[in-house]
Write an enzyme that holds these catalytic residues in place. Structure first.
Site, short mmCIF file in Angstrom:
data_model
loop_
_atom_site.label_atom_id
_atom_site.label_comp_id
_atom_site.label_asym_id
_atom_site.label_seq_id
_atom_site.Cartn_x
_atom_site.Cartn_y
_atom_site.Cartn_z
N ASP A 1 0.88 -1.16 0.00
CA ASP A 1 0.00 0.00 0.00
C ASP A 1 0.92 1.21 0.00
O ASP A 1 1.43 1.62 1.05
CB ASP A 1 -0.89 -0.02 1.24
CG ASP A 1 -1.84 1.18 1.28
OD1 ASP A 1 -2.31 1.60 0.21
OD2 ASP A 1 -2.09 1.69 2.39
N GLU B 1 -1.22 -1.21 -4.78
CA GLU B 1 -2.45 -0.44 -4.99
C GLU B 1 -2.26 0.54 -6.14
O GLU B 1 -1.27 1.28 -6.18
CB GLU B 1 -2.84 0.32 -3.72
CG GLU B 1 -4.17 1.04 -3.88
CD GLU B 1 -4.62 1.72 -2.61
OE1 GLU B 1 -5.26 1.05 -1.78
OE2 GLU B 1 -4.32 2.91 -2.44
N ASP C 1 -2.71 1.23 6.94
CA ASP C 1 -1.86 0.95 5.78
C ASP C 1 -1.38 -0.50 5.78
O ASP C 1 -1.23 -1.11 4.71
CB ASP C 1 -0.63 1.88 5.78
CG ASP C 1 -1.02 3.32 5.99
OD1 ASP C 1 -1.37 3.97 5.00
OD2 ASP C 1 -0.99 3.78 7.15
#
Length: 173
Positions: A7, A68, A141
């Site tokens: 992430d 991501e 996160d």
């Protein structure tokens, strides 16, 4: 299949490794965040992220990396740092010849919770349930990185099988 989920973020870059396959229970291998200080120059922050990701790749030897996909938000300063961290993640994986997949936030939310509009708490709760953890990983996160790895195993693994079947049939994936 062992997947490193990333992430991307400039201040906190979530990293999580999950192992498993479609239809089987998934296992958490490790999860954390790579942190950088806002007081450091941007170039040094990106080097810190690169070194951190390299260390994770060395230690956990994933079969694939899921990152991501960066999308536009209203705060351009946030998206710029996220995009830079994402680029570092793509480079460190590509340098090792690892397959890299980009998953959108709504795709990840839908995969783990059933709704592309799930909030962070719902994603964290589902990651906790899917991986049979005692508590949601913190910060968010870290949970998001695990959700990316889960999504890739569930969706990316299926796509890889489709691509292999097409290739075996003599058609391009």
């Amino acid at each position: 299949m062992r997947v490193l989920g990333i992430d991307p973020g400039l201040t906190r870059c979530g990293v999580g490794v999950v192992e498993g396959s479609v239809g089987r229970p998934l296992t958490l291998i490790d999860v954390n965040v790579i942190r950088t200080s806002a007081s450091e120059h941007i170039a040094q922050r990106l080097v810190t992220i690169e070194r951190g990701l390299d260390a994770w790749l060395d230690e956990f030897q994933p079969d694939a990396v899921a990152v991501e996909r960066v999308f536009a938000r209203s705060d351009s300063s946030t998206i710029m740092g996220t995009a830079q961290a994402s680029g570092i993640a793509l480079v460190v994986a590509a340098r090792r010849g690892l397959p890299v997949a980009l998953h959108t936030p709504s795709e990840v939310k839908a995969a783990v919770s059933g709704s592309g509009r799930a909030d962070k708490a719902q994603v964290g709760a589902m990651v906790t349930r899917i991986l049979r953890l005692d508590a949601p990983p913190k910060p968010a996160d870290a949970a998001d990185a695990l959700a990316l790895a889960i999504t890739h195993i569930w969706r990316g693994g299926a796509q890889a099988r489709i691509d292999a079947a097409l290739a075996a049939a003599g058609r391009r994936p």
